[in-house]
Design a protein around this motif. Sequence first.
Motif, PDB file in Angstrom:
ATOM      1  N   UNK A  82       0.825  -1.209   0.000  1.00  0.00           N
ATOM      2  CA  UNK A  82       0.000   0.000   0.000  1.00  0.00           C
ATOM      3  C   UNK A  82       0.861   1.261   0.000  1.00  0.00           C
ATOM      4  N   UNK A  83       2.179   1.081  -0.132  1.00  0.00           N
ATOM      5  CA  UNK A  83       3.070   2.238  -0.205  1.00  0.00           C
ATOM      6  C   UNK A  83       3.506   2.788   1.136  1.00  0.00           C
ATOM      7  N   UNK A  84       3.268   2.039   2.216  1.00  0.00           N
ATOM      8  CA  UNK A  84       3.690   2.491   3.542  1.00  0.00           C
ATOM      9  C   UNK A  84       5.120   2.056   3.832  1.00  0.00           C
ATOM     10  N   UNK A  85       5.768   2.763   4.730  1.00  0.00           N
ATOM     11  CA  UNK A  85       7.111   2.408   5.170  1.00  0.00           C
ATOM     12  C   UNK A  85       7.025   1.519   6.397  1.00  0.00           C
ATOM     13  N   UNK A  86       7.663   0.361   6.337  1.00  0.00           N
ATOM     14  CA  UNK A  86       7.677  -0.577   7.446  1.00  0.00           C
ATOM     15  C   UNK A  86       8.806  -0.231   8.402  1.00  0.00           C
ATOM     16  N   UNK A  87       8.504  -0.177   9.690  1.00  0.00           N
ATOM     17  CA  UNK A  87       9.505   0.058  10.723  1.00  0.00           C
ATOM     18  C   UNK A  87       9.616  -1.203  11.568  1.00  0.00           C
ATOM     19  N   UNK A  88      10.804  -1.797  11.596  1.00  0.00           N
ATOM     20  CA  UNK A  88      11.035  -3.011  12.368  1.00  0.00           C
ATOM     21  C   UNK A  88      11.496  -2.640  13.767  1.00  0.00           C
ATOM     22  N   UNK A  89      10.572  -2.662  14.712  1.00  0.00           N
ATOM     23  CA  UNK A  89      10.917  -2.382  16.094  1.00  0.00           C
ATOM     24  C   UNK A  89      11.646  -3.551  16.742  1.00  0.00           C
ATOM     25  N   UNK A  90      12.116  -3.333  17.960  1.00  0.00           N
ATOM     26  CA  UNK A  90      12.884  -4.351  18.664  1.00  0.00           C
ATOM     27  C   UNK A  90      12.064  -4.990  19.784  1.00  0.00           C
ATOM     28  N   UNK A  91      12.442  -6.201  20.129  1.00  0.00           N
ATOM     29  CA  UNK A  91      11.821  -6.918  21.233  1.00  0.00           C
ATOM     30  C   UNK A  91      12.791  -7.014  22.411  1.00  0.00           C
ATOM     31  N   UNK A  92      12.270  -7.463  23.532  1.00  0.00           N
ATOM     32  CA  UNK A  92      13.110  -7.726  24.697  1.00  0.00           C
ATOM     33  C   UNK A  92      13.816  -9.070  24.511  1.00  0.00           C
ATOM     34  N   UNK A  93      14.560  -9.478  25.524  1.00  0.00           N
ATOM     35  CA  UNK A  93      15.248 -10.763  25.458  1.00  0.00           C
ATOM     36  C   UNK A  93      14.250 -11.902  25.295  1.00  0.00           C
ATOM     37  N   UNK A  94      14.726 -12.967  24.637  1.00  0.00           N
ATOM     38  CA  UNK A  94      13.921 -14.174  24.402  1.00  0.00           C
ATOM     39  C   UNK A  94      12.664 -13.872  23.592  1.00  0.00           C
ATOM     40  N   UNK A  95      12.715 -12.808  22.803  1.00  0.00           N
ATOM     41  CA  UNK A  95      11.615 -12.424  21.909  1.00  0.00           C
ATOM     42  C   UNK A  95      10.345 -12.035  22.648  1.00  0.00           C
ATOM     43  N   UNK A  96      10.457 -11.696  23.923  1.00  0.00           N
ATOM     44  CA  UNK A  96       9.318 -11.176  24.671  1.00  0.00           C
ATOM     45  C   UNK A  96       9.111  -9.704  24.296  1.00  0.00           C
TER      46      UNK A  96
END
Length: 358
Positions: A127-141
């Motif tokens: 759809x033309x949006x910019x994806x922002x990959x945020x971060x998670x805590x340890x162990x993917x929590x």
Amino acid sequence: MTTLADLPLRDDLRGRTPYGAPQAAVGVPLNVNENSFGIPDVVRDDIAASLARVVSGVNRYPDREFTSLRHALASYLGHGLRADQLWAANGSNEVLQQVLQAFGGPGRTVLGFSPTYSMYPLLSSGVGSTWIAGERDEAFELGAETARRQVEQYQPDVVILCTPNNPTGTDIGLDVVEAVYEAANGIVIVDEAYQEFSDRESALTLLPGRERLFVSRTMSKAFAFAGVRVGYLAADPVAIDALRLVRLPYHLSALTQAAAEAALRHSEVMLANVAAIAAQRDRISSRLVELGYAPYRSAANFVLFGGVADPAGTFSRLLERDILIRDVGLPGHLRVTAGTEPETTAFLTALAEIGNDA
């Protein structure tokens, strides 16, 4: 031979590859988080009868508002939801796409917390949006403060929270959803595709008074309906109205509506295997630890595990044994769906035989 490079493709799509999990005719398919249990006979018969009644009228367009199905979905979900708070489409991917079409677009941003469902970036770019990959805590929590901080930092137009998260299996508490909603000025989507396998309370409880909140579900997983393609969401009625601006005319076929309604009439029967699947999930996690791997906490119908010395080699050696699991692209990790007891046994036995040498 003509290639994509020869076509006037959008610049932001050049160099990309389409979504797709490996497909192979194997005896033990445990790679795409399907429900390994078949449709119960009583439900199959009701679906067949329902389709037979509907098919005589398919020369006419279906109910554009899929009114009966929306009432059935509201009844299934409970929480005091009304039919005008429900929406459905051909799989939850289309549901999410419609939300992004309405609230994303060029110049807008979508925030998710990686690693997460790989379709989110693709839907965003579509759809033309910019994806922002945020971060998670340890162990993917993902904790409330971690999520809130990034929402405040990026101020995205759309936030997607996947819980239980794919591919990690980790789920989040309602405090995370509340923190994100309070920090966000835009839309917040809670993708609960695997909610039926989780003991956490659903974000559906947070809908009253939050007109920017969408809670998405699917019938593909717990309902064993992957081949039918039915996804749905709940939201404020005015938010549902926004989706009508972007949906295609008559997007949900009469056959799809009839099949979904029949399945929902037997929801208790359809969900009878959820506990059995969860038991196999927990069995997988326990055995993986014994074998020296590092499984992550999972509230879904699959297990992500680390400590894999040679993911590609392990994947291939399992495939040679007629077992297909998933390499999700995380170094040193693989993911496996919790199947029936015989399927789980086959996987665990093969994995033990293969060993974990690079």
